[in-house]
Scaffold this motif. Structure first.
Motif, PDB file in Angstrom:
ATOM      1  N   ALA A  96       0.724  -1.090  -0.007  1.00  0.00           N
ATOM      2  CA  ALA A  96      -0.104  -0.122   0.027  1.00  0.00           C
ATOM      3  C   ALA A  96       0.836   1.168  -0.103  1.00  0.00           C
ATOM      4  CB  ALA A  96      -1.064  -0.114   1.361  1.00  0.00           C
ATOM      5  N   VAL A  97       0.258   2.253  -0.743  1.00  0.00           N
ATOM      6  CA  VAL A  97       1.145   3.628  -0.660  1.00  0.00           C
ATOM      7  C   VAL A  97      -0.153   4.618   0.002  1.00  0.00           C
ATOM      8  CG1 VAL A  97       2.041   5.701  -1.819  1.00  0.00           C
ATOM      9  CG2 VAL A  97       2.446   3.450  -2.492  1.00  0.00           C
ATOM     10  N   ILE A  98       0.156   5.162   1.137  1.00  0.00           N
ATOM     11  CA  ILE A  98      -0.801   6.014   1.855  1.00  0.00           C
ATOM     12  C   ILE A  98      -0.319   7.503   1.177  1.00  0.00           C
ATOM     13  CG2 ILE A  98      -2.022   6.885   3.815  1.00  0.00           C
ATOM     14  CD1 ILE A  98      -0.849   4.393   5.011  1.00  0.00           C
ATOM     15  N   ILE A  99      -1.201   8.083   0.558  1.00  0.00           N
ATOM     16  CA  ILE A  99      -0.840   9.587   0.111  1.00  0.00           C
ATOM     17  C   ILE A  99      -1.550  10.383   1.192  1.00  0.00           C
ATOM     18  CG2 ILE A  99      -1.379  11.311  -1.719  1.00  0.00           C
ATOM     19  CD1 ILE A  99       0.152   8.860  -2.773  1.00  0.00           C
ATOM     20  N   SER A 100      -2.443  10.071   1.832  1.00  0.00           N
ATOM     21  CA  SER A 100      -2.997  10.926   2.774  1.00  0.00           C
ATOM     22  C   SER A 100      -2.222  11.600   3.974  1.00  0.00           C
ATOM     23  CB  SER A 100      -4.178  10.084   3.540  1.00  0.00           C
ATOM     24  OG  SER A 100      -4.996   9.246   2.746  1.00  0.00           O
ATOM     25  N   SER A 101      -2.400  12.724   4.175  1.00  0.00           N
ATOM     26  CA  SER A 101      -1.622  13.381   5.309  1.00  0.00           C
ATOM     27  C   SER A 101      -2.374  13.562   6.669  1.00  0.00           C
ATOM     28  CB  SER A 101      -0.873  14.620   4.818  1.00  0.00           C
ATOM     29  OG  SER A 101      -2.002  15.521   4.297  1.00  0.00           O
ATOM     30  N   GLY A 102      -1.974  13.969   7.568  1.00  0.00           N
ATOM     31  CA  GLY A 102      -2.371  14.142   9.005  1.00  0.00           C
ATOM     32  C   GLY A 102      -2.050  13.092  10.168  1.00  0.00           C
ATOM     33  N   PHE A 103      -0.503  12.680   9.978  1.00  0.00           N
ATOM     34  CA  PHE A 103      -0.346  11.874  10.737  1.00  0.00           C
ATOM     35  C   PHE A 103       0.925  12.029  11.720  1.00  0.00           C
ATOM     36  CE2 PHE A 103      -2.442   9.509   7.394  1.00  0.00           C
ATOM     37  CZ  PHE A 103      -3.295   8.664   8.116  1.00  0.00           C
ATOM     38  N   ALA A 104       1.758  11.613  11.735  1.00  0.00           N
ATOM     39  CA  ALA A 104       2.875  12.154  12.518  1.00  0.00           C
ATOM     40  C   ALA A 104       3.560  13.459  12.458  1.00  0.00           C
ATOM     41  CB  ALA A 104       4.257  11.042  12.509  1.00  0.00           C
ATOM     42  N   GLU A 105       3.459  13.950  11.237  1.00  0.00           N
ATOM     43  CA  GLU A 105       3.656  15.158  11.352  1.00  0.00           C
ATOM     44  C   GLU A 105       2.748  16.357  11.757  1.00  0.00           C
ATOM     45  OE1 GLU A 105       0.892  14.418   7.720  1.00  0.00           O
ATOM     46  OE2 GLU A 105       2.084  13.264   9.045  1.00  0.00           O
ATOM     47  N   GLU A 106       1.769  15.843  12.262  1.00  0.00           N
ATOM     48  CA  GLU A 106       0.760  16.626  13.174  1.00  0.00           C
ATOM     49  C   GLU A 106       0.880  16.474  14.479  1.00  0.00           C
ATOM     50  OE1 GLU A 106      -3.012  16.818  12.059  1.00  0.00           O
ATOM     51  OE2 GLU A 106      -2.598  17.466   9.718  1.00  0.00           O
ATOM     52  N   GLY A 107       1.695  15.438  14.921  1.00  0.00           N
ATOM     53  CA  GLY A 107       1.772  14.910  16.567  1.00  0.00           C
ATOM     54  C   GLY A 107       0.540  14.707  17.002  1.00  0.00           C
ATOM     55  N   GLY A 108       0.480  14.542  18.427  1.00  0.00           N
ATOM     56  CA  GLY A 108      -0.665  14.042  19.469  1.00  0.00           C
ATOM     57  C   GLY A 108      -1.221  12.607  18.731  1.00  0.00           C
TER      58      GLY A 108
END
Length: 704
Positions: A96-108
């Protein structure tokens, strides 16, 4: 032998989870890019809101497809990603390739979602790239699993292709990875793969590097990194690249404080101590470039030329001034621009008008283009054993005139006798680029970059993977009894080093005046006396050192003075006594040390020592352990290297003994990495050839 990522980069079927009909939005662009690049496999759009998209049946879920899926490309809101991946795992999706963002780069909580993705990959065996990735492009298999406009195919546009060899690109920034690709295409450099690693929840830069190292269609590798997470895989791939002599050009960002802050927020991992990265790059022969255009130029030159056999460059030009500039560009990089022999000059003179020059740089003048003198000079120089590389400096702005005939230039370059670089001091026309591309020429338009590329080719051609460290030379001993406090005094540090098998001068720790007579009888004059405390690292700064003591009366006075200075300047310090040792004979002052990098572990360092260490910062690092041979290479790379090699009539220093000491200390640091954080020997006095080295001062820091 198949690679575990073959089905990732060359999938027979792709599911697009979150596919859309809107080509202006990323989900729609993903499908459009796959089809425009003529992906030959099966495409399965997945979106419960559509029955079909662009003539393809659309499925409500991955489970509904009912056919084997090699790759799922996921572009849905972050909170929906994990459930979708669980469904993929149940359906037997391999990658799988996950294009979606909003993960570790946002923290919490977003970082926790990424941790759950990593856990799923480990549990199910599904290989996952991303999240927050820009996908990848496989030119060979026509897989455009990305939304990047760089891979868009415009009808009627014939791509410029000058090289048969291909470059592969791995980037921890999708934007930069596809920027490399975009610029490579403009130069006519063929590309095998571009992969954006994203947040690396599972697949990391190291594993992608490993794939490109073993890939037969990739000849040169470009890396853009912020920090390495899969360290073991990265180092194994780096070693394999060095073993098979596949060039790796690397750009490491996050070197400045501001850069590190950006790297941390962008990838949710600190970029790391850049000196350790440089040490790893040096060990494996990576070509370091901190400029995008320069890195591309080096890649282009490697993809279109053989490696040179030496560092002698001939500059051939149609403009005298431009030729001198070209000669300066390579000479400033430490390459030779030798005057050609009389016979060769005489031959070249027959190819140019009387006002030309054949000495080197060779100015065939503008007339040399029309008379064929330019081509014949290149022919002659490629066959000559007086030069190892050629830089052709000319104007390629014309939209109709050819400076070379394809049928004459192609066989000369195809023979690959030596590198021939082509630099245009005018903006090269599309016509010129395409005509020269037929002969395998990449036209360069940055002169300083061309000079750097030539230098890097020469250095890479000379590089050899160093021999492994001789770890059996140093006895394996338990040193835990010596690690009595987090920071050891000099006396305790030296006791630990002696126990480990490192040779040091005989010294005596004297705790009270009564022990001085025995110490002097054992050591003899002249001697050195130093205050000892784990709390006083820099003894000379508080008057804690007395040198060149030659009489008994001085010994007793020095003892009192040293204790008095310590009590005055550092009343809280625990005083162990005074170390009495022999006055060392003269030598070159060198620092040898080790420290622990949080990414790569123990590092060994050597540099110009003594009190000027921090002033000049003339140091070299390598991952520990190193062999004596590799330690010798570190010494050669120092600016201070001439001081060891008989500078201004001085005796040559014992580089062999120093190299062995560096190797032994590196083995010690690597072997006891769990207990020892740092070792510093400063100064080490390197005596004349055959007379060894003396460790004057030592500091060991435990992990505490």
């Amino acid at each position: 032998m198949p690679h575990p990522l073959d089905s990732f980069f060359s999938p027979a079927s792709i599911a697009l989870i979150g596919a859309s009909r809107d080509h202006e939005k990323i989900p729609g662009r993903l499908l459009a890019m796959l089809r425009k690049n003529e992906y030959p496999g099966k495409i399965y759009p997945v979106n419960p809101n559509y029955a079909e998209i662009d003539g393809l049946a659309c499925y409500k879920s991955i489970a509904e497809i009912g056919a084997p899926i090699d790759l799922a490309v996921v572009i849905i809101p972050a909170r929906a990603v994990l459930p979708a991946l669980e469904q993929c795992a149940v359906a037997g999706v391999r990658n799988a390739v996950i294009i979606s963002s909003g993960f570790a780069e946002e923290g919490g909580d977003s970082a926790a979602m990424q941790d759950a993705i990593a856990a799923l990959a480990k549990r199910t065996g599904m290989r996952i790239s991303g999240p927050n990735a820009e996908g990848f492009f496989s030119q060979m298999q026509r897989v455009a699993a990305t939304f990047s406009p760089a891979v868009d195919v415009k009808p009627g546009v014939v791509p410029l292709v000058a090289t048969q060899r291909r470059i592969g690109i791995v980037a921890q920034s999708g934007g930069i990875g596809f920027a490399y690709y975009h610029r490579a295409r403009a130069l006519g450099v063929a590309v095998s793969y571009v992969v954006s690693a994203g947040n690396e929840s599972d697949l990391g830069a190291g594993e992608f590097l490993d794939y490109l190292v073993q890939d037969s269609s990739t000849d040169v590798i470009l890396l853009f990194i912020e920090g390495i997470r899969d360290v073991g895989k990265f180092l194994a791939a780096a070693r394999r690249a060095a073993e098979v002599k596949k060039p790796v050009i690397v750009t490491k960002v996050g070197r400045s404080g501001a850069g590190q802050r950006a790297a941390a927020s962008h990838t949710a991992s600190m970029a790391g101590w850049s000196a350790a990265y440089d040490a790893v790059f040096a060990k494996y022969g990576f070509i370091v470039s901190n400029d995008l255009d320069e890195a591309l130029t080096i890649a282009a030159v490697l993809a279109s030329n053989p490696l040179p056999k030496g560092d002698r460059v001939a500059v051939v030009t149609v403009s005298g001034g431009a030729g001198i500039w070209g000669a300066d560009a390579v000479a400033l990089r430490g390459l030779q621009v030798p005057e050609l022999s009389e016979p060769v000059q005489a031959e070249i003179k027959t190819l140019m008008p009387s006002y030309g020059t054949a000495r080197n740089p060779i100015d065939v003048t503008a007339q040399g283009v029309t008379s064929g003198g330019l081509q014949k000079s290149v022919d002659l120089l490629t066959a000559s054993d007086e030069v190892d590389a050629i830089l052709v400096v000319l104007s390629l702005s014309s939209e109709m005139r050819k400076p070379f005939r394809e049928e004459e230039l192609t066989p000369v370059l195809a023979a690959q006798h030596k590198p021939v670089l082509f630099y245009s001091y005018t903006v090269p026309s599309d016509f010129a680029r395409r005509e020269l591309a037929k002969s395998g020429v990449v036209v360069l338009s940055g002169l300083s970059h061309a000079g750097v590329a030539m230098r890097q080719l020469v250095d890479y051609a000379r590089f050899e993977l160093p021999k492994p460290a001789d770890e059996a030379r140093l006895p394996s001993r338990d040193l835990s009894a010596h690690l009595t406090s987090p920071v050891l005094s000099e006396a305790d540090s030296k006791a630990l080093l002696r126990a480990a098998g490192i040779a040091l001068p005989d010294e005596v720790l004297v705790k009270d005046k009564a022990g001085l007579d025995e110490a002097v009888a054992r050591i003899g004059f002249p001697l050195v006396m130093k205050i000892q405390s784990p709390d006083i690292a820099h003894k000379s700064e508080i008057g804690g050192v007395r040198v060149n003591i030659v009489a008994k009366g001085e010994v007793f006075l020095a003892f009192e003075a040293l204790l008095g200075n310590a009590r005055k300047h550092r009343p809280e310090a625990v005083i162990q006594g005074v170390l009495v040792g022999p006055m060392a004979k003269q030598g070159v002052e060198i620092i040898v040390g080790t420290m622990t990098d949080k990414t790569f572990g123990p590092m060994v360092m050597v540099g110009l020592g003594g009190i000027t260490t921090e002033l000049f910062r003339d140091v070299a690092y390598r991952p520990a352990p190193v062999s004596a041979e590799e330690a010798g290479a570190m010494l050669k790379g120092l600016k201070a290297a001439p001081l060891l090699n008989g500078f201004r009539g001085a005796a040559k220093a014992d580089v062999v003994a120093l190299s062995q000491l560096i190797a032994d200390v590196s083995v010690l640091a690597a072997r006891h990495a769990r207990d020892i954080a740092e070792i510093e020997l400063n100064p080490v006095l390197v005596h004349a050839e055959g007379q060894g080295v003396t460790i004057v001062d030592a500091l060991v820091v435990g992990r505490g």
